[in-house]
Design an enzyme around this catalytic site. Structure first.
Site, short mmCIF file in Angstrom:
data_model
loop_
_atom_site.label_atom_id
_atom_site.label_comp_id
_atom_site.label_asym_id
_atom_site.label_seq_id
_atom_site.Cartn_x
_atom_site.Cartn_y
_atom_site.Cartn_z
N ASP A 294 0.81 -1.16 0.08
CA ASP A 294 0.13 0.02 -0.08
C ASP A 294 0.87 1.27 -0.04
OD1 ASP A 294 0.88 -0.62 2.34
OD2 ASP A 294 -1.24 -0.46 3.34
N CYS A 295 2.16 1.14 0.44
CA CYS A 295 2.92 2.21 0.30
C CYS A 295 3.43 2.68 -1.17
CB CYS A 295 4.26 2.18 1.22
SG CYS A 295 3.93 2.07 3.05
#
Length: 761
Positions: free
Chosen positions: A484-485
């Site tokens: 998700d980063c």
């Protein structure tokens, strides 16, 4: 006086892949600062004390904020904050003032290299193992100054509960792992058995009243065994021989979730060596202080399965206890004898090989603070003169964070995560005239932080996956992919690429975007359609039966999560719209399967369980963002309608939202006590509702929530620090100190844009 250093590093045992961009370390200079600066520091400590009495345990990260605000020179006070009366309505003008003040504040706390520094901590079992590693190696006085020790002591005392114990995390009830490790840490730092104005004695009483340190969970048993205040005979076996098994076996440790793998690998080395540090006077004294029985009278074998009831979240099953007993009684005795002890040595050598590779590929940061301290213990046990230990010492400052509540070891930093969210919050305002060089710096940081190469050599043989194109949770040097980063960073690059270069700076080569997409597609489960966080999900949930931890559930294999799935869906859709030529059909299929995963994971009340934030409010906010990006609306999607109704039904009387951390372990939505409001969670709910079309349908609930945020805004544009809002592995809370300024800005920026679309152009 303490000063935060940004993107600095030097010395023979310190190296970087991107010139230390994103590195954040605290340094003490006795000659720095004015009397006014020192007074401000003390005032910040007093504010924490006051908030602690009100029930808020999380720091406001005030030292960092004071320094960066001063260095920025940005005017934060000339525009007075808006205050709205009970019956007074929000106007476009009042919303604009609040957004402008919040935007300036976020600009002011951005570091010179473009990232947003912040604390990422909260668990009380992070710092003590580091101190144990430094103590057994004799490096504590060369690594930590007296000022470091003073601030660490302050931190531990500040988070002691009234009953004398310490929690698993700063807002938790007292536990044996929190209490015994914190007690040991204070003694290592030089506190006497009766110091702390009675605090040490109260802690000792809590420990002894709850059965003594033999009841510490298994991780704590390992730490205390290394120190020498517990015996390895009281630990369930962690045989390193598992690492010799063929990796094709379904239960090979290579199939473990990466955090589980990198924790139990060094633990198995320490167990295999039965390593114990020097038996000093302090160690002998601690043996008498933290155990109910005399040390030589303790039944260590009985202690193997003993865990204080206050600590148990994941009780061991009969099958697990049978497994540990079989290993203990049947395997361990023979592995100590020739010729099988040769196999053990081979296993130990193999774990050293894997640990060396992992350390080098993370520039000795490792995957996180738990592995960091364990690796330090291992390298000292392996060879007290080895360079690996010296490289590890050079990266200790990367983990130490200072705030008004004291100094602590943090997770390993959330620089990328916080910075990508802050960048999107800034962009949401549309206030180009207020951006300054903020987005240029953010763009530089995000570009510099992308991983440009795969791990060296045969990385798959080292149980690693390809990393080229990804972003980490912290900085590039750390080197571990976080899905998700990566998705949020890709979203930022796509947004920034649509702006003039004088606002956002130069674009990266398009191949960098392709690399990021390749990573994201790789992490999708071929079975569920959901996305995992670090590595591809392992569809072998039965391996959870091997979970040796009493503290966490679901730690053995990687799983898919709704939050990262929603982020990735958004990123892939944005990428496909702007760059339709790269893996277009695969992206279409991936998005469709990701959306199906999200819809299938919805709970009956319309919410989604959040795994990395508290909790149903967090998961539902993220998921609605993903569904909205995929064209799902209130009109055409039942899941969106149910989610909107969940938010509306959980809004409190004053117009906000607040969810208790108890939602996470119980997996049941639980409002904060008294149904009070948390501003960060209120921001999540506002964003979720806006993704669900609430601003166009009926903005009344948004008006009520926005009014709350605006009236709580402080004179410098910031927002008050309240309850902790982060979590991991269901049972351990994590403090994201930047959330209190990022999410209210984002919510108000979107609110202003969506409620008054024509005026916000």
């Amino acid at each position: 006086m303490w000063k935060l250093k940004i993107a600095e590093g030097n010395g023979p045992y310190l190296y970087s892949t991107n010139n230390f961009v994103g590195r954040q370390t605290w340094e003490y200079d006795p000659n720095a600062g004015t009397p006014e600066d020192r007074e401000s520091f003390q005032n910040a400590r007093d504010i924490f004390d006051q908030n602690r009495k009100k029930g808020f345990h999380s720091c406001g990260d005030l030292f960092m904020r004071m320094q960066l605000k001063k260095e920025s020179g940005i005017d934060l006070e000339s525009i007075p904050p808006v205050r709205l009366e009970e019956k007074e309505e929000i106007t476009y003008e009042t919303a604009t003032i609040a957004v402008k003040k919040a935007l300036r504040l976020n600009r002011a706390v951005q570091a010179s290299d473009g990232h947003w520094p912040a604390e990422n901590a909260g668990p009380m079992f992070f710092t003590p193992p580091l101190l144990i590693a430094l103590y057994i190696s004799g490096a504590i006085n060369t690594t930590l100054t007296s000022e470091h020790k003073k601030e660490m002591i302050r931190y531990i005392y500040n988070h002691q509960n009234e009953d004398g114990g310490w929690g698993f995390y700063i807002e938790g009830h007292s536990t044996m792992i929190g209490s015994a490790l914190s007690y040991v840490a204070l003694r290592i730092l030089g506190e006497g058995a009766d110091d702390g104005k009675g605090a040490i004695a109260r802690a000792r009483k809590w420990i002894l009243d709850h059965g003594g340190a033999t009841g510490i969970p298994s991780w704590g048993k390992t730490y205390l065994s290394v120190l020498g205040v517990y015996e390895w005979e009281g630990c369930n076996p962690l045989p390193p021989e598992f690492w010799l098994f063929p990796s094709i076996l379904p239960y090979h440790p290579a199939k473990m979730w990466c955090y589980c793998r990198t924790t139990y690998m060094p633990m198995s080395y320490l167990y295999g060596r039965k390593y114990q540090g020097p038996i000093t006077d302090l160690v002998l004294s601690l043996r008498n202080e933290i155990h109910v029985k005399s040390y030589d009278q303790i039944d260590w074998n009985k202690a193997r399965h003993h865990c204080c009831k206050e600590d148990v979240y994941y009780p061991h099953t009969f099958v697990q206890d049978l497994l540990w007993d079989t290993l203990n009684y049947c395997t361990e005795p023979v592995m100590k004898r020739w010729p099988l002890n040769k196999i053990r040595q081979r296993a130990l050598d193999k774990t050293i090989k894997y640990m060396r590779y992992g350390a080098e590929e993370s520039r000795y940061i490792t995957i996180g603070c738990v592995e960091k301290s364990l690796q330090m213990m291992c390298w000292w046990a392996h060879d007290q003169n080895c360079d690996e230990f010296k490289y590890h010492l050079a990266r200790v400052p990367d983990y130490l964070w200072l705030a008004e509540d004291g100094m602590k070891m943090q997770s390993f930093g959330s620089q990328i995560w916080d910075s990508t969210l802050a960048t999107q919050a800034v962009i949401s305002t549309g206030m180009v005239e207020e951006y300054g060089d903020c987005l240029q710096k953010a763009h530089f940081y995000i570009k510099e932080s992308q991983i440009k190469e795969n791990p060296k050599g045969d990385f798959r043989g080292m149980y690693r996956h390809f990393t080229k194109g990804a972003w980490t949770f912290s900085d590039q040097d750390q080197g571990w992919v976080v899905s998700d980063c990566t998705a949020e960073a890709l979203k930022c690059l796509l947004l920034l690429s649509q702006m003039p270069t004088e606002i956002s700076g130069e674009k990266p080569p398009v191949e960098r975007l392709y690399d990021a997409v390749n990573v994201l597609l790789y992490l999708q489960s071929p079975l569920s359609g959901g996305f995992a966080i670090w590595e591809p999900a392992i569809p072998q949930p039965y391996l959870q039966v091997l979970n040796p931890s009493e503290l966490f559930a679901d730690i053995v294999v990687e799983q898919e999560h709704v939050e990262c799935t929603a982020s990735i869906v958004q990123a892939l859709i944005s990428f496909k719209r702007m760059h339709p030529g790269h893996r277009e059909k695969e992206i279409e299929n991936s998005v469709a399967r990701g959306v199906s995963f999200l819809e299938e994971k919805q709970w009956p009340d319309g919410s989604w369980y959040g795994y990395w934030g508290i909790c149903f409010l967090y998961g539902t906010f993220f998921t609605l963002g993903g569904l909205a990006a995929a064209g799902k609306t209130y009109q055409n999607c039942e899941a969106v309608r149910k989610a909107v109704n969940f938010f509306l039904s959980s809004q409190n009387e004053e117009g906000g939202w607040g969810e208790s951390l108890e939602s996470c372990p119980s997996m049941k939505y639980t409002p904060l006590e008294g149904n009070r409001t948390n501003l960060v969670q209120t921001s999540w709910a506002m964003l979720g509702l806006m993704y669900g079309g609430q601003a166009e349908r009926d903005p009344t609930p948004l008006h009520k929530a926005a009014k709350l945020l605006i009236n709580e805004q402080m004179s410098d544009g910031d927002f008050p620090q309240q309850e902790i809002t982060g979590v991991y592995m269901k049972n351990c809370m994590l403090h994201y100190a930047q959330y209190r300024n990022i999410f209210p800005l984002w919510a108000l920026g979107e609110y202003r844009k969506r409620v008054w679309p024509s005026q916000s152009l």
